[in-house]
Design a protein around this motif. Structure first.
Motif, short mmCIF file in Angstrom:
data_model
loop_
_atom_site.label_atom_id
_atom_site.label_comp_id
_atom_site.label_asym_id
_atom_site.label_seq_id
_atom_site.Cartn_x
_atom_site.Cartn_y
_atom_site.Cartn_z
N LEU A 155 -54.16 31.37 -36.42
CA LEU A 155 -55.47 30.56 -36.30
C LEU A 155 -55.01 29.34 -35.29
O LEU A 155 -55.81 29.47 -34.26
N SER A 170 -47.01 19.72 -35.73
CA SER A 170 -47.14 20.53 -36.94
C SER A 170 -47.33 19.72 -38.06
O SER A 170 -48.03 19.75 -39.02
N ASN A 177 -46.29 27.31 -41.13
CA ASN A 177 -45.71 28.62 -40.25
C ASN A 177 -46.98 29.33 -39.76
O ASN A 177 -46.61 30.67 -39.16
N ASP A 178 -48.09 28.92 -39.88
CA ASP A 178 -49.28 29.82 -39.36
C ASP A 178 -49.18 29.98 -37.72
O ASP A 178 -49.13 28.89 -37.09
N TYR A 179 -49.54 30.89 -37.33
CA TYR A 179 -49.44 31.36 -35.76
C TYR A 179 -50.88 31.59 -35.39
O TYR A 179 -51.30 31.23 -34.26
N TYR A 194 -58.74 25.04 -42.18
CA TYR A 194 -58.14 24.97 -43.13
C TYR A 194 -58.54 24.84 -44.59
O TYR A 194 -58.37 25.34 -45.56
N THR A 235 -50.48 19.64 -40.45
CA THR A 235 -50.19 19.95 -41.86
C THR A 235 -50.73 18.72 -43.00
O THR A 235 -51.06 18.85 -43.79
N GLN A 238 -58.79 37.85 -41.74
CA GLN A 238 -59.16 38.71 -40.73
C GLN A 238 -60.62 39.02 -40.52
O GLN A 238 -60.99 39.54 -39.53
N ASN A 272 -49.94 25.39 -49.48
CA ASN A 272 -50.57 25.31 -48.33
C ASN A 272 -49.73 24.83 -47.17
O ASN A 272 -49.80 25.15 -46.07
N TRP A 332 -47.88 27.50 -45.59
CA TRP A 332 -48.96 28.40 -45.01
C TRP A 332 -49.02 27.64 -43.51
O TRP A 332 -49.28 28.23 -42.45
N PHE A 333 -49.73 26.41 -43.42
CA PHE A 333 -50.05 25.69 -42.46
C PHE A 333 -48.66 25.51 -41.39
O PHE A 333 -48.93 25.64 -40.31
#
Length: 274
Positions: A211, A73, A207-209, A144, A77, A119, A201, A204-205
């Motif tokens: 992508l 991560s 916590n992103d699941y 990203y 990130t 989406q 960002n 976002w990065f």
């Protein structure tokens, strides 16, 4: 008149307190339920734990494979943030200093990107990168970069309007190149906006699941959100472990936000108002 102002200030403070409590309520649920057993969570979700236990944390830490998933991560990130800050600030600098119809058109097209939901382009984006054999961590960083560029350039472009072009001219007279002007003069002045871009960002990065699950869903490359899926099986959901793992996962972002929060409002106002 004075009483009206005091009454108004009172209601504003009361509203602020109410919104603060509402915002903190999910964190309260995460923390108190992470110290409960699985059965107690379903029996007594809202109250403090009656049988306080810390056993959830070492189990969740082990199941997360925390050090490896945290490294993945942090790697994704960190590299993504560095690439985004450098590329978008340079692009915004070039667009803001070139006063032409082409620059204005490019900026308008980039700004429109804020209106396109991920989406809507998810399937063709992943399909294109799959054909290019880029469904890996470098490919994720490039994705990203593309997805975050619109907001970052929008903020940087607005902040650059407040920086006089005479600084560029003075540095040019002293023999500085365009890159030297950008790197040593412009970029340090964009610090509040840079911090804002980093914080928004990074949340976002980190916590992103969705992508990462489409791009790097391979053993040994899982990020923390991907490993969190371990606690939710088809027939059972281990909420006691999941909440403990979630609390462990959000601590780095909370620390980042606390240290950089004083720059965020200034960076947003510089980028969106001026």
């Amino acid at each position: 008149m004075r009483k009206q102002k005091q009454r108004k200030a009172f209601w504003i403070k009361l509203l602020g307190i109410g919104l603060t409590l509402l915002w903190l309520y999910p964190f309260y649920l995460i923390v108190v339920n992470s110290f409960k057993t699985k059965s107690e969570i379903f029996k007594n979700t809202l109250n403090v734990p009656q049988n306080f236990t810390t056993e959830n944390y070492p189990v969740a830490f082990e199941k997360l494979d925390f050090f490896r998933s945290a490294f993945n991560s942090i790697l994704i990130t960190g590299i993504s943030l560095f690439v985004i800050v450098v590329c978008t600030s340079m692009a915004a600098y070039a667009l803001s200093r070139n006063k032409s119809k082409l620059s204005n058109t490019l900026y308008f097209v980039i700004a429109i990107g804020l209106l396109i939901p991920f989406q809507a382009i998810m399937i063709p984006l992943v399909s294109f990168f799959g054909k290019a054999n880029m469904l890996n961590r470098p490919g994720l960083v490039i994705m990203y970069l593309g997805l975050a560029s619109s907001m970052a350039i929008f903020l940087y472009f607005g902040a650059l309007r407040s920086i006089p072009q005479s600084l560029d001219e003075a540095a040019t007279i002293d023999g500085a190149s365009k890159f030297q002007i950008y790197w040593y003069i412009i970029l340090p002045l964009l610090k509040p906006t840079t911090v804002t871009v980093i914080v928004l960002n990074a949340i976002w990065f980190w916590n992103d699941y969705l992508l990462p699950s489409l791009v790097i869903n391979k053993e040994g490359m899982y990020t923390i959100p991907l490993k969190m899926f371990y606690f939710f099986g088809q027939y059972s959901k281990q909420w006691h472990l999941a909440l403990a793992a979630l609390f462990i996962a959000i601590i780095p972002i909370i620390i980042l936000y606390v240290f950089l929060q004083k720059y965020i409002i200034k960076g947003i106002s510089d980028g969106a108002v001026k």
